[in-house]
Design a protein around this motif. Structure first.
Motif, PDB file in Angstrom:
ATOM      1  N   CYS A  60      55.791  35.360  45.350  1.00 43.85           N
ATOM      2  CA  CYS A  60      54.338  34.990  45.771  1.00 43.85           C
ATOM      3  C   CYS A  60      53.312  35.653  44.840  1.00 43.85           C
ATOM      4  O   CYS A  60      53.850  36.574  43.754  1.00 43.85           O
ATOM      5  CB  CYS A  60      53.923  35.552  47.060  1.00 43.85           C
ATOM      6  N   THR A  61      52.208  35.036  44.444  1.00 49.16           N
ATOM      7  CA  THR A  61      51.469  35.336  43.379  1.00 49.16           C
ATOM      8  C   THR A  61      49.961  35.833  44.117  1.00 49.16           C
ATOM      9  O   THR A  61      49.641  34.973  45.285  1.00 49.16           O
ATOM     10  CB  THR A  61      51.194  34.456  42.385  1.00 49.16           C
ATOM     11  N   TRP A  62      49.178  36.496  43.178  1.00 48.91           N
ATOM     12  CA  TRP A  62      47.995  36.736  43.872  1.00 48.91           C
ATOM     13  C   TRP A  62      46.978  37.132  42.605  1.00 48.91           C
ATOM     14  O   TRP A  62      47.486  37.224  41.742  1.00 48.91           O
ATOM     15  CB  TRP A  62      47.737  37.728  44.875  1.00 48.91           C
ATOM     16  N   TRP A  71      52.520  39.510  40.737  1.00 44.82           N
ATOM     17  CA  TRP A  71      53.455  38.663  41.235  1.00 44.82           C
ATOM     18  C   TRP A  71      54.476  39.700  42.117  1.00 44.82           C
ATOM     19  O   TRP A  71      54.629  40.875  41.859  1.00 44.82           O
ATOM     20  CB  TRP A  71      54.099  38.253  39.881  1.00 44.82           C
ATOM     21  N   GLY A  72      54.791  38.905  42.945  1.00 38.77           N
ATOM     22  CA  GLY A  72      55.646  39.991  44.247  1.00 38.77           C
ATOM     23  C   GLY A  72      56.921  38.917  44.876  1.00 38.77           C
ATOM     24  O   GLY A  72      56.760  37.842  44.566  1.00 38.77           O
ATOM     25  N   LEU A  73      57.428  39.773  45.821  1.00 39.81           N
ATOM     26  CA  LEU A  73      58.346  39.070  46.566  1.00 39.81           C
ATOM     27  C   LEU A  73      57.797  39.284  48.013  1.00 39.81           C
ATOM     28  O   LEU A  73      57.451  40.517  48.525  1.00 39.81           O
ATOM     29  CB  LEU A  73      59.813  39.793  46.534  1.00 39.81           C
ATOM     30  N   SER A  74      58.081  38.285  48.785  1.00 40.00           N
ATOM     31  CA  SER A  74      57.583  38.383  50.276  1.00 40.00           C
ATOM     32  C   SER A  74      58.339  38.009  51.401  1.00 40.00           C
ATOM     33  O   SER A  74      59.008  37.060  51.048  1.00 40.00           O
ATOM     34  CB  SER A  74      56.163  38.218  50.435  1.00 40.00           C
ATOM     35  N   THR A  75      58.270  38.701  52.486  1.00 38.52           N
ATOM     36  CA  THR A  75      59.074  38.089  53.632  1.00 38.52           C
ATOM     37  C   THR A  75      58.250  38.019  54.750  1.00 38.52           C
ATOM     38  O   THR A  75      57.079  38.807  54.867  1.00 38.52           O
ATOM     39  CB  THR A  75      60.251  39.160  54.141  1.00 38.52           C
TER      40      THR A  75
END
Ligand code: C2E
Ligand code: CA
Ligand code: CA
Length: 768
Positions: A60-62, A71-75
């Motif tokens: 995911c990005t924001w 930039w990251g990782l999401s659940t």
């Protein structure tokens, strides 16, 4: 519920409409915004999440308000009416990877900074050059690595991957992949490997070149996210199992198994409270409203649980606590559904259930089980005279006495009212059951203290044995009930056993009830009349109507055999109305021969029927019998046990001008002094007293004298019944009794004989 902030994860709770409801501080930091700005916004406007499915982390990005991006990782998982999204910021790792890719693509091989390192191998895959940063990444010095193949710095799994990769290098392939290396101190180091073949001037394979970026952190983050997803999945699964009502032991086994597996532990155990886990184990309390126990996990290797692992453990513990408490609530609900609220004893449902189980378990063995029914004698009187609270007090006092009187395995239950039951499993025989029944009767030997006073009470007990093993629980209960009633009939405060004779009586009752339904319609009922005479001169002053049933097969059935059945079957109203009408019809005709009173018996059921006074009035009118020529005979129980309706009906009847006589007086509970409270006009001294009249000093004589005197004092008429001998008649005259009835004067006779007797107008017993 607050959201945790001691976690690297940014967490958002999102409604089904996609709007943020709650966030934790790490998420605010990550997005560079204040909490109040986030709540209410749409999550998909704050975060751009890559397409994907399942629980695997997604990119995911924001963009932050200051223009920087992340930039990251999401659940995301669903929890009831909400989604819970978790985001991990890995912007830095991403930048490094991008740079690496740029370096790889553009052959900018000489980057020697930060976490990147360069490694060069010869034709035989031996290290010929390694950068210091790469060596340090693996906990080595470059010199130590020279001459060694890369296999020396990974494990078997990594070695196999390297074999394949180097094979591809020989084929000229240039590529980027991830590989796990092993640090000198044993921990794993994940590297993003960008490798290319080296060729000599003639283009032949000469070795390999690799640029390696330490991506351990990212891998660990990914692992953590995957692990976290797995934990959530397991918690959800346990929660589901608990909701589906999996039995607690199975749920515990499931939970400890899953904890051990998810945490890679050697052992996970659930220890009941109040145990607190030993220091060698990691443990959490399983507690909700109460402390139920401890969930303890043991894992060697000096394991220190990570925060998410502790969270997981607590979540499992909470799931278990909730399941335990729900099971407790259910058990309590079941207990209430199956127990009497007053005494706490098993109720009818539970008793029948236990009985059914016992019968099913030992069905083939005869006489193994007994059902013992106990009914408190005169409970109604306690209730009516001392009040319901005293009644409850009595029941509460009786319950523990009964429990103390039975064997440990027996079930004592309350069926309702003042009826208790004991289910005895495995009594040897009838004698065993009788011993128990005697103990139950004896449990009443000591007086009860009610409203501060001692009361001596008794109980009647009936026994039914499961003799064939095929009895239905309900049948056994009915049999015990019949035996209990026999005990009451035979004088109360005793026990009786259901036997063949009682069975025959019950069977007879059933067939009598069937036939009785037809009796009125088929004209099978008739009336006999028994004279009532003046004791002084034997002149007939009245006639008592006594019903008989001419049964086509049984012959003449006496009223004692069918009146009770008619009452229970709801037929007494029709029979009683017929008797009244028939008797009044005859008596109206006889009035011309001689003025006399007609006595008609009423059963307690009739007396509690508010329609009775109207029936009597209509019958009198229809037959033309004057009201003062009719005397209704009622039993004491109509006054004592049927509550308040009886007396009201009686007052109405008395207002009609008919006489009201208490039949069988002296056998019931009523005391002479209470008579004044009832709207009666006379008494019939029970024939049991008359039968005992002997000589001049007997107690029955005292009682009869007392009754006669009291009735005179109250202005009541008194009739002695059942006079069979002249001696009894003499004694009654002495005692001041004025009127009498009995075989000594005349037996009951049919209407025709009664008419002839009245015509003859001779005093009795002259005509007998
Ligand atoms: P009860 O009202 O006490 O009636 C007197 C019973 O004693 C009658 O029995 C009568 O035949 C019997 N009897 C009369 N003189 C003597 C005697 O000298 N010695 C002995 N041993 N017995 C005597 P019966 O006709 O069999 O009636 C039994 C009971 O059935 C009656 O007792 C009464 O309670 C009930 N009953 C009879 N007819 C009716 C009726 O029409 N309606 C209702 N509800 N009950 C009735
Ligand atoms: Ca009678
Ligand atoms: Ca009587």
């Amino acid at each position: 519920m607050g959201l945790p902030d001691d976690t690297p994860f940014g967490i958002a709770v999102v409604g089904l409409d996609g709007r943020v409801e709650r966030v934790n501080p790490p998420l605010c930091a990550l997005l560079g915004r204040e909490q109040q700005d986030l709540v209410g916004s749409r999550l998909d406007e704050l975060l751009e999440i890559a397409e994907g499915d399942g629980l695997a982390p997604r990119e995911c990005t924001w963009e932050r308000p200051d223009g920087t991006t992340g930039w990251g990782l999401s659940t995301t998982r669903r929890e009831g009416d909400h989604f819970v999204s978790q985001v991990l910021d890995v912007t830095a790792q991403r930048r490094a990877a991008e740079e690496l890719r740029a370096a790889n693509d553009g052959y900018r091989w000489m980057i020697e900074q930060g976490r990147d390192g360069v490694w060069v191998f010869d034709h035989d895959d031996r290290t010929v050059s390694v950068s210091e940063s790469l060596a340090h990444m693996l906990g080595r010095e470059p010199a130590d690595m020279l001459g060694h193949p890369p296999h020396a710095f990974t494990d078997a799994e990594g070695g196999a991957m390297l074999d394949d990769a180097l094979e591809r290098r020989r084929a000229g392939v240039r590529e980027t992949y991830e590989l796990k290396w092993v640090h000198r101190d044993g921990h794993e180091v994940w590297g993003l490997v960008s490798a290319s073949p080296l060729t000599d001037e003639r283009g032949r394979f000469a070795g390999s070149f690799a640029l390696i970026t330490d991506i351990t952190e990212r891998r660990q983050t990914e692992d953590r996210l995957a692990r976290y997803a797995r934990q959530q999945e397991e918690i959800a699964r346990l929660g589901r199992l608990a909701l589906e009502g999996l039995a607690l032991p199975a749920l515990f086994e499931e939970a400890t198994g899953c904890v051990a597996e998810v945490l890679g532990a050697e052992e996970a155990v659930l220890v009941p409270a109040p145990f607190e886990a030993s220091p060698q184990a990691v443990s959490v309390r399983v507690a909700g409203r109460d402390h139920h126990g401890t969930l303890a996990v043991r894992r060697g290797d000096g394991w220190e649980p990570a925060p998410d692992e502790l969270t997981f453990l607590s979540a499992v513990a909470n799931t278990l606590a909730a399941a335990i408490e729900r099971a407790e609530a259910e058990a309590e609900m079941r207990r209430r559904a199956l127990h009497d609220p007053l005494t706490g004893l098993p109720n009818r449902t539970l008793v029948l259930d236990r009985l059914a189980h016992a019968l099913a378990a030992h069905g083939r063995r005869a006489g193994t089980h007994a059902v013992v029914l106990l009914d408190i004698d005169q409970f109604k009187v306690v209730n009516d005279s001392l009040g319901h609270e005293a009644g409850d007090q009595l029941l509460l006092a009786v319950a523990p006495r009964l429990v103390a009187a039975v064997r440990p395995g027996d079930t004592v239950g309350r069926l309702g009212g003042d009826e208790f039951v004991v289910v005895c499993e495995g009594v040897a025989d009838a004698t065993g059951a009788a011993t128990l029944a005697a103990r139950l009767v004896n449990a009443f030997a000591e007086p009860f203290v009610l409203v501060g006073e001692q009361h001596h009470l008794t109980a009647s007990v009936g026994i039914a044995l499961a003799e064939t093993g095929t009895e239905a629980p309900g049948d056994l209960l009915r049999n015990a009930d019949a035996a209990m009633y026999l005990a009451k009939e035979r004088g109360r405060g005793r026990f009786e056993t259901f036997d063949e004779e009682l069975r025959a009586r019950m069977l007879e009752r059933v067939s009598i009830e069937r036939d009785l339904r037809e009796a009125v319609a088929r004209d099978q009922l008739t009336l006999d009349f028994q004279p009532i005479v003046a004791l002084a001169d034997g002149v007939v002053e009245g006639l008592e109507a006594l019903v008989r049933w001419r049964h086509p097969e049984r012959g003449l059935v006496p009223p004692d055999r069918f009146i009770g059945v008619a009452e229970d079957a709801g037929l007494i109203g029709a029979i009683g109305a017929w008797v009244l009408r028939e008797a009044c019809g005859h008596a109206a005709g006889w009035q011309r021969l001689r003025p006399l009173t007609l006595h008609v018996n009423l059963s307690p059921r009739q007396v509690t029927d508010p329609a009775l006074p109207r029936l009597v009035a209509e019958t009198l009118e229809a037959t033309g019998l004057p009201a003062e020529a009719l005397v209704l005979e009622i039993t004491e129980s109509s006054l004592m046990e049927e509550g308040t309706v009886g007396p009201a009906v009686l007052r109405e009847l008395k207002a009609l001008g008919v006489g009201l006589v208490l039949d069988d007086f002296g056998t019931g509970w009523s005391s002479l002094s209470r008579l004044r409270h009832f709207p009666i006009t006379g008494l019939k001294v029970d024939r049991s007293f008359v039968a005992e009249l002997e000589g001049g000093t007997d107690t029955s004589g005292l009682i009869v004298a007392g009754i006669v005197q009291m009735s005179h004092a109250l202005g009541l008429d008194s009739v002695a019944e059942g006079i069979e001998t002249e001696a009894q008649a003499d004694r009654l005259r002495e005692l001041g009794c004025r009127r009498a009835q009995g075989y000594r004067f005349a037996r009951p006779m049919d209407a025709e004989a009664a008419r002839r007797l009245l015509e003859a107008a001779a005093p009795l017993p002259a005509l007998v």
